[in-house]
Enzyme design. Structure first.
Site, PDB file in Angstrom:
ATOM      1  N   GLY A   1       1.052  -1.230   0.117  1.00 22.69           N
ATOM      2  CA  GLY A   1       0.227  -0.087  -0.478  1.00 22.69           C
ATOM      3  C   GLY A   1       0.863   1.058   0.163  1.00 22.69           C
ATOM      4  O   GLY A   1       0.699   1.859  -0.566  1.00 22.69           O
TER       5      GLY A   1
ATOM      6  N   CYS B   1       5.110   4.616  16.174  1.00 26.27           N
ATOM      7  CA  CYS B   1       6.192   3.832  17.028  1.00 26.27           C
ATOM      8  C   CYS B   1       6.613   3.878  16.045  1.00 26.27           C
ATOM      9  O   CYS B   1       7.350   3.238  15.008  1.00 26.27           O
ATOM     10  CB  CYS B   1       5.651   2.815  17.270  1.00 26.27           C
ATOM     11  SG  CYS B   1       6.615   1.666  18.253  1.00 26.27           S
TER      12      CYS B   1
ATOM     13  N   SER C   1      -4.174  -2.677  -0.418  1.00 26.52           N
ATOM     14  CA  SER C   1      -2.744  -3.443   0.587  1.00 26.52           C
ATOM     15  C   SER C   1      -3.791  -4.877   0.924  1.00 26.52           C
ATOM     16  O   SER C   1      -4.761  -4.911   0.949  1.00 26.52           O
ATOM     17  CB  SER C   1      -2.187  -2.980   1.499  1.00 26.52           C
ATOM     18  OG  SER C   1      -1.208  -4.276   2.260  1.00 26.52           O
ATOM     19  N   ALA C   2      -2.313  -5.858   0.423  1.00 28.43           N
ATOM     20  CA  ALA C   2      -3.971  -7.380   0.523  1.00 28.43           C
ATOM     21  C   ALA C   2      -3.603  -7.970   2.448  1.00 28.43           C
ATOM     22  O   ALA C   2      -4.758  -8.078   2.735  1.00 28.43           O
ATOM     23  CB  ALA C   2      -3.068  -8.690   0.355  1.00 28.43           C
ATOM     24  N   HIS C   3      -2.490  -7.277   3.435  1.00 29.11           N
ATOM     25  CA  HIS C   3      -2.119  -7.965   4.140  1.00 29.11           C
ATOM     26  C   HIS C   3      -2.929  -7.418   5.569  1.00 29.11           C
ATOM     27  O   HIS C   3      -3.415  -8.168   6.800  1.00 29.11           O
ATOM     28  CB  HIS C   3      -0.497  -8.010   4.695  1.00 29.11           C
ATOM     29  CG  HIS C   3      -0.344  -6.867   5.024  1.00 29.11           C
ATOM     30  ND1 HIS C   3      -0.248  -6.261   6.451  1.00 29.11           N
ATOM     31  CD2 HIS C   3      -0.042  -5.606   4.376  1.00 29.11           C
ATOM     32  CE1 HIS C   3       0.484  -5.474   6.641  1.00 29.11           C
ATOM     33  NE2 HIS C   3       1.069  -4.191   5.350  1.00 29.11           N
TER      34      HIS C   3
ATOM     35  N   THR D   1       9.950  -7.426 -11.739  1.00 31.93           N
ATOM     36  CA  THR D   1       9.066  -8.735 -12.045  1.00 31.93           C
ATOM     37  C   THR D   1       7.718  -9.134 -11.438  1.00 31.93           C
ATOM     38  O   THR D   1       7.487  -8.672 -10.151  1.00 31.93           O
ATOM     39  CB  THR D   1       9.820 -10.213 -12.127  1.00 31.93           C
ATOM     40  OG1 THR D   1      11.049 -10.651 -12.719  1.00 31.93           O
ATOM     41  CG2 THR D   1       9.391 -11.181 -12.400  1.00 31.93           C
TER      42      THR D   1
HETATM   43  N1  PLP Z   1      -2.346   3.534   4.575  1.00 35.00           N
HETATM   44  C1  PLP Z   1      -2.862   2.447   5.535  1.00 35.00           C
HETATM   45  C2  PLP Z   1      -4.294   3.176   5.793  1.00 35.00           C
HETATM   46  C3  PLP Z   1      -2.452   1.962   6.734  1.00 35.00           C
HETATM   47  O1  PLP Z   1      -3.284   1.393   7.951  1.00 35.00           O
HETATM   48  C4  PLP Z   1      -1.203   1.180   5.929  1.00 35.00           C
HETATM   49  C5  PLP Z   1      -0.591   0.633   6.355  1.00 35.00           C
HETATM   50  O2  PLP Z   1      -0.382   0.195   7.669  1.00 35.00           O
HETATM   51  C6  PLP Z   1      -0.797   1.932   5.179  1.00 35.00           C
HETATM   52  C7  PLP Z   1      -1.587   2.292   4.262  1.00 35.00           C
HETATM   53  C8  PLP Z   1      -0.092   0.583   4.251  1.00 35.00           C
HETATM   54  O3  PLP Z   1       0.803  -0.013   3.642  1.00 35.00           O
HETATM   55  P1  PLP Z   1       1.378  -1.276   3.423  1.00 35.00           P
HETATM   56  O4  PLP Z   1       1.546  -1.893   5.177  1.00 35.00           O
HETATM   57  O5  PLP Z   1       0.902  -2.697   2.617  1.00 35.00           O
HETATM   58  O6  PLP Z   1       2.533  -0.618   2.680  1.00 35.00           O
END
Ligand code: PLP
Length: 368
Positions: free
Chosen positions: A68, A311, A187-189, A225
């Protein structure tokens, strides 16, 4: 351990692992012309189609990224001729970069919301088409911004509108059409997919400047890739996120937790309370007990929660999100974020509430 830190990262869904394992055990470069490469291409495009379908766009409007963060950075660096306007409570991958690039900040009110009137007056004052970025859901408080209203306001001034939807996936229904945005980061996680893959969703006529330059992958807009196995996992997570089967019961449990804390702990408050929020997130403030003390107690009692996202190198700073909402520094230093998800059991949230009341008793902060 009881894991209540889904907004940091969610445990992987077993089905995601199965989908990834299959794709990762074979060599996978979708640019290779041979049969194995063609199979990888097929898998990648199937994953793209699933992600596109989940957010209501065409597959060629989805660019896979490594996170993300990368999607957010790509957007902010993608339109160097436009002035930047970003929300005051954005994730650091937007806020820090926007400030570095000379962008301006849209203030939030006490609940964390951005006012469309303020956005309009800033766009008017700029006098030229800008790039606006406002997150759909906040990672610390769960506040859900009125994106469609803000993007409509932005359109009157020919601004492009991006939303960071990373925290909304699998928690609330949304798509590009209803939000009326030009770009979106995923974002996937955060919803049971793998760490290390995200997506930038963008209208396919947008002339974005590529962030990573090299091979011609991702329609020459994102070199490198493609991670086929991660994309397969991301797609499975997005597919499963559509049902949101866990959200109703977890939301009512989280709101009971908030009421329990407010009733039993002297001075306890919920950040953003009263505003529309994600079903899984509570940001709780207990004046006089700094986050570190609370985290230590919960860690010893077997709970994983977070002090908010501010943090760095092991040191907890008062959250800039809470500070932007007008919460005093001393109070913001006493915040804990509890975030549940697809595998949380209601009794885990209840156990957490009991542990909190125990901490309040020990510190003499129990309400009588
Ligand atoms: N945007 C938001 C609102 C998030 O909470 C986070 C991750 O904490 C991110 C972006 C960043 O995503 P990634 O961990 O995939 O870089």
């Amino acid at each position: 351990m009881i894991y209540l830190d889904y907004n940091a990262t969610a445990p992987m869904r077993p089905e995601v692992w199965d989908a990834m394992r299959e794709a990762m055990l074979v060599p996978s470069n979708p640019s290779s012309m041979h049969a194995v490469g063609r199979k990888a291409r097929q898998r990648l495009e199937a994953a793209r189609e699933t992600v596109a379908h989940a957010v209501g766009v065409w597959p060629n409007e989805v660019l896979f990224t490594a996170s993300g963060t990368e999607a957010n950075n790509t957007v902010l660096r993608g339109f160097p001729d436009r002035p930047l306007l970003v929300g005051a409570t954005e994730h650091p991958s937007i806020l820090k970069l926007a400030l570095k690039l000379g962008g301006d900040v849209l203030p939030v009110d006490g609940q964390g919301f951005i006012d469309s009137g303020i956005l309009e007056s800033k766009l008017k004052a700029l006098g030229r088409p800008a790039l606006v970025s406002v997150m759909l859901a906040n990672n610390e408080t769960g506040i859900i911004q009125p994106i469609a209203r803000l993007s409509q306001a932005a359109r009157q001034y020919e601004a492009l509108f991006h939303t960071d939807a990373v925290q909304a996936v699998g928690k609330i229904p949304f798509d590009m059409g209803t939000l009326q945005v030009d770009m979106m980061s995923l974002s996937a996680h955060k919803s049971g997919g793998p760490v290390g893959i995200g997506a930038l969703v963008l209208r396919n006529d947008l002339p974005i400047k590529p962030f990573l330059v090299g091979g011609g992958q991702e329609r020459s807009q994102r070199a490198g890739t493609e991670a086929v196995g991660l994309a397969a996992g991301f797609a499975k997570a997005m597919e499963m996120a559509q049902t949101r089967e866990w959200t109703a019961s977890i939301e009512s449990e989280m709101r009971s937790l908030e009421n329990n804390i407010k009733q039993n702990v002297v001075g306890a408050e919920v950040a953003g309370e009263g505003g529309i929020r994600l079903p899984n997130t509570s940001c709780l403030l207990i004046p006089g007990v700094v986050s570190e003390t609370q985290l230590m107690h919960f860690d010893l009692e077997g709970f994983c929660v977070s002090a908010g996202s501010a943090c760095s190198s092991g040191r907890i700073e008062p959250s800039p999100v809470l500070r932007a909402m007008g919460i005093a520094e001393a109070q913001a230093a006493c915040a804990i974020r509890v975030s549940a998800g697809w595998n949380t059991k209601p009794e885990e949230i209840r156990a957490f509430g009991e542990s909190w009341v125990k901490l309040a008793q020990r510190l003499g902060k129990q309400a009588v």
